[in-house]
Write a protein that holds these residues in place. Sequence first.
Motif, short mmCIF file in Angstrom:
data_model
loop_
_atom_site.label_atom_id
_atom_site.label_comp_id
_atom_site.label_asym_id
_atom_site.label_seq_id
_atom_site.Cartn_x
_atom_site.Cartn_y
_atom_site.Cartn_z
N ALA A 61 70.67 57.61 41.65
CA ALA A 61 69.36 57.02 41.93
C ALA A 61 69.54 55.82 42.84
CB ALA A 61 68.68 56.62 40.62
N SER A 62 68.52 55.58 43.64
CA SER A 62 68.61 54.49 44.61
C SER A 62 68.39 53.15 43.93
CB SER A 62 67.57 54.68 45.71
OG SER A 62 67.80 55.89 46.40
N ALA A 63 69.25 52.18 44.25
CA ALA A 63 69.04 50.82 43.76
C ALA A 63 68.01 50.10 44.63
CB ALA A 63 70.37 50.06 43.77
N ILE A 64 68.07 50.34 45.94
CA ILE A 64 67.11 49.74 46.88
C ILE A 64 66.57 50.85 47.77
CG2 ILE A 64 66.78 48.08 48.75
CD1 ILE A 64 69.16 46.50 47.65
N LEU A 65 65.25 50.89 47.88
CA LEU A 65 64.61 51.92 48.70
C LEU A 65 63.52 51.26 49.53
CD1 LEU A 65 64.49 55.04 49.20
CD2 LEU A 65 62.62 55.09 47.54
N CYS A 66 63.67 51.28 50.84
CA CYS A 66 62.67 50.72 51.77
C CYS A 66 62.13 51.85 52.63
CB CYS A 66 63.29 49.65 52.66
SG CYS A 66 63.98 48.24 51.79
N ARG A 67 60.81 51.91 52.74
CA ARG A 67 60.16 52.92 53.56
C ARG A 67 59.09 52.26 54.43
NH1 ARG A 67 64.05 55.06 52.80
NH2 ARG A 67 64.52 57.05 51.75
N ASP A 68 59.30 52.37 55.75
CA ASP A 68 58.34 51.83 56.74
C ASP A 68 58.00 50.36 56.45
OD1 ASP A 68 58.16 54.26 58.12
OD2 ASP A 68 56.69 55.03 56.68
N ALA A 69 59.01 49.58 56.06
CA ALA A 69 58.78 48.17 55.72
C ALA A 69 58.57 47.35 56.99
CB ALA A 69 59.96 47.62 54.93
N CYS A 70 57.53 46.54 56.97
CA CYS A 70 57.21 45.67 58.11
C CYS A 70 57.00 44.24 57.60
CB CYS A 70 55.94 46.13 58.83
SG CYS A 70 56.03 47.79 59.52
N ARG A 71 57.46 43.29 58.39
CA ARG A 71 57.25 41.89 58.06
C ARG A 71 57.11 41.11 59.35
NH1 ARG A 71 55.45 37.90 54.57
NH2 ARG A 71 56.08 35.96 55.56
#
Length: 552
Positions: A61-71
Amino acid sequence: MAEEAAGLDAASTGSAADCTEMEERTGHEDCYDLCVVRPLFQQEENMKADPEASLPAGQEASAILCRDACRSYGKLKVLSNLNLTVPQGHIYGLLGPSGCGKTTLLKCIVGTLKISRGHISVLGKPPAYPGHGVPGRMVGYMPQELALYNEFTISDTLTFFGRIHGLTAKETRARMDFLVDFLDLPQKHSLVRNLSGGQKRRVSLGAALLQNPELLILDEPTVGVDPVLRAKYVTHTPSDVCFWLFANVPLSHAEAFDGIYNGEYWGVIGFGENFTSYLTKRMLQRQVSREVVDGGSVHVWLDLTNRQIALMLQKNLHEAFQTFVETKLGSLSYLVALPIKFEEPIYGSLNTDFTTFVTPGAVLSITFYLAVGLTALSFVLERKEGLLDRCWVAGVSSLETMLAHLFSQLFVISVQIVLLLLFILLVFKLPNEGSLVLVVVLIVLQGITGISFGLVISAAIDDEQNANQATLGIFYPNLILSGIIWPVECVPYPLRYISMALPQTYASEALRCIMYRGWGLSRMMVWRGFAVTLGWNTFFLVLATVILKLRS
């Protein structure tokens, strides 16, 4: 091993395409290091996969998952459609140039910053989700800054973070004992402000590891840490995932020297291509060639225009090499160590700097010349305006005139001395091992000496310009020759006799003995400073009185 090599070759082949892809997402052209580091840490093959796509079969399982993150910060886009997957049980290294958004990404992951658009999941839930331990006990975070309280000891620091994370006193003590040993920390009762830069970094890492978090995020964790401890960081990662962030990109030989010539760096350290093998031969073989000696040496080029920084670098390099040798050779380290051992100093500290030496003399010099500046024009202005003659006609004696100026200016000097002591002892934290009363009395006596000398100048000179020139003309020789900038022992002999006769030479030495050695008036070096100061006071007061009497 063959499979890993094939995987790395395949990853290297696709690095150019990955770099183009990352450039499109982040808006930064310099992303080569960020692209090539991913296969080394066995991360996903394509970070721009479908956000809804499931993980490959058998993958954790993923510990960190980012999808299309924008800042964004206003109109500046820092993260643009970032896709990232970090599996559990992995070390993930994020490498990139300064300002490309690494620290911003970490802050979004731990929940201290919100993304403008997209989705981030940490340990199964979004950051700052109600009831979720991120931010909280589930994540250990070591920021780029030290983020430590200088007033705390190491024990206080770890206890403080242990209470924040809800650890019991027994759990905190157990983790503290382990971390002190693992990170090779100094004594637990050492104040943070007294630690070296590398030791503070280790304490900061210990605070991140204290609660044994499931996710460990480190922002430039190896800055100022020796290579042996860096290896321990990598081999010991108790968390399910460790996320490392680096910003130091190695320079070529030419780039490093260009940096020195342009004033960007203070030194360059060079290791030969066969440094390890040559160094091993130097240690184990009784006789080696000059090539082996040179190849097994660490070559250092320094910018010596700032002597204090150069001395500090030399000292740190020697200490780092000694630590390396002791770690690698153990009981045989004496074979390559210098046959000189510096024990704990009788007075002072091993980390005493140039500021500590200069401060006592500088305090006396500031007090002396502030007093001279206040009184040098006193009689000049009164004589110019006719006030001095009027007072004499009214029956005021020369001694009374002089004492009136002395006591009025002494009040002003006393206020300045109090402020000066508050700054050096409370703000700048300079040590004082002796009697504070003796320190104050000696500084006040130097202030009176300055007032008396100013009265001599004021009594002997009629116009303001000449009085100012006389004051400035005496300031610099006295500053250079009185042992304030460098020891009197370094002054050439013809000038050393003049130095001994100046009013601040013995006084500066006495103040150092009081503050740093804890000596009292029973020591000759201390009472001699008081005696010389009182002698100059008497001489200047008598001289000013005589000059005033003659001129009246």
